[in-house]
Design an enzyme around this catalytic site. Structure first.
Site, PDB file in Angstrom:
ATOM      1  N   GLU A 172       0.830  -1.219   0.000  1.00 12.09           N
ATOM      2  CA  GLU A 172       0.000   0.000   0.000  1.00 12.09           C
ATOM      3  C   GLU A 172       0.862   1.265   0.000  1.00 12.09           C
ATOM      4  O   GLU A 172       1.148   1.838   1.051  1.00 12.09           O
ATOM      5  CB  GLU A 172      -0.947   0.032   1.207  1.00 12.09           C
ATOM      6  CG  GLU A 172      -1.874   1.245   1.184  1.00 12.09           C
ATOM      7  CD  GLU A 172      -2.730   1.390   2.437  1.00 12.09           C
ATOM      8  OE1 GLU A 172      -3.579   2.301   2.472  1.00 12.09           O
ATOM      9  OE2 GLU A 172      -2.550   0.608   3.386  1.00 12.09           O
ATOM     10  N   LYS A 214      -2.745  -1.987  -2.800  1.00 11.15           N
ATOM     11  CA  LYS A 214      -3.797  -1.082  -2.343  1.00 11.15           C
ATOM     12  C   LYS A 214      -3.340   0.326  -2.700  1.00 11.15           C
ATOM     13  O   LYS A 214      -2.374   0.850  -2.137  1.00 11.15           O
ATOM     14  CB  LYS A 214      -4.033  -1.221  -0.837  1.00 11.15           C
ATOM     15  CG  LYS A 214      -5.161  -0.335  -0.304  1.00 11.15           C
ATOM     16  CD  LYS A 214      -5.509  -0.692   1.140  1.00 11.15           C
ATOM     17  CE  LYS A 214      -6.621   0.210   1.674  1.00 11.15           C
ATOM     18  NZ  LYS A 214      -7.069  -0.196   3.029  1.00 11.15           N
TER      19      LYS A 214
END
Length: 301
Positions: free
Chosen positions: A182, A219
């Protein structure tokens, strides 16, 4: 560590091809007071960290056990370490999610962000990562999640973020877990689109260093350019790409997400928006159901 460890095949297939989204229930010590405040529990209603975590586990348990929190709409849920060690209705949280709900459990492993340098914030060191991963294996956790933060389109900073993420991802895949990488790009950054271009270039470069059998997820912030990550979704090692809400309201995040085919949500604050401790179970479940269905609809485009 058993070298033959690999992800649960049923969970892997569900994450790769299933319809739905990932619920982010991983608020850590720093973000928990605000999450509780939004839920209607102020800081004068608990004393100390232990009681704070008790209150937030009660909130998460209420969400997880709600009839609205269903595998029909939700593929996975990201947990905080404290939540992984607790129980829901007499079962460890990850076991309850998978065995009772059919929802794949993930674990947040990062320890927060370091100070800004070169327009980014790397992750703080994770000194106990191997021990945490051993525990995650024992607790039947499918995958992990770790967050960095990109504020400006600084090539050196973005390269450093990406290199750190992939270094940790390789460590995590060695334990048979599926890491969610992420590298969040600040939605308020004035050169956000340029940051996303540099980031994708660095990601594609780092992908070449992965073991061919490794399985990872990403993400990302919802990109400025619609379907910007479509090519990355086709990479063999990529199980799924999910999006964070990044500070957008749920309605705005849903509208932007729906324009990105194949990109699914992994929302936290946008998921729990409108839920309060003071609501009756009927009202709570109705608000959560409406939230979940709206995020689901935006995730299946």
């Amino acid at each position: 560590m058993n070298e033959k460890q690999s992800p649960n095949e049923n969970q892997l297939q569900r994450m790769h091809t299933g319809k739905g989204f990932i619920a982010a229930l991983d608020q850590s010590g720093g973000s928990t007071p605000n999450a509780l405040r939004l839920y209607g529990i102020s800081e004068d209603q608990y004393s100390g960290e232990a009681e704070m975590f008790d209150r937030v586990h009660e909130m998460r348990t209420r969400i997880i056990t709600s009839p609205s929190f269903s595998k029909d709409f939700i593929l996975g849920a990201i947990l905080f370490e404290n939540t992984m060690d607790r129980q829901v209705e007499g079962r460890l949280t990850a076991d309850y999610l998978w065995e009772q709900k059919g929802i794949v459990p993930f674990l947040k492993v990062d320890k927060g962000l370091a100070e800004e340098k070169d327009g980014v914030q790397l992750m703080k060191p994770i000194p106990n990562l191997s021990e945490l991963l051993k525990k995650a294996v024992a607790r039947n956790i499918f995958g992990t999640k770790m967050r960095s933060f990109i504020k400006t389109a600084n090539p050196a900073g973005i390269a450093a973020v990406t290199a750190q993420q992939f270094e940790l991802a390789k460590h995590i895949t060695a334990f048979g877990r599926v890491p969610i990488i992420e590298p969040e790009v600040d939605i308020h950054s004035p050169d956000r689109e340029a940051s996303e271009v540099i980031l994708k270039q660095e990601v594609l470069k780092q992908m070449k260093t992965l073991d061919p059998d490794a399985r990872i997820m990403f993400k990302f912030s919802i990109p400025v350019k619609d379907n910007f990550y479509s090519d990355l979704m086709k990479e063999k090692q990529v199980v799924r790409i999910v999006a964070l809400s990044g500070g957008y309201s749920r309605d705005t995040a849903n509208e932007k997400l729906a324009r990105n085919n194949g990109l699914i949500a992994s929302f936290s604050r946008a998921l729990s928006e409108g839920l309060t401790a003071q609501q009756s179970d009927a009202d709570f479940n109705a608000v959560l159901a409406a939230s979940i269905k709206s995020i689901y609809q935006a995730s299946i485009t």
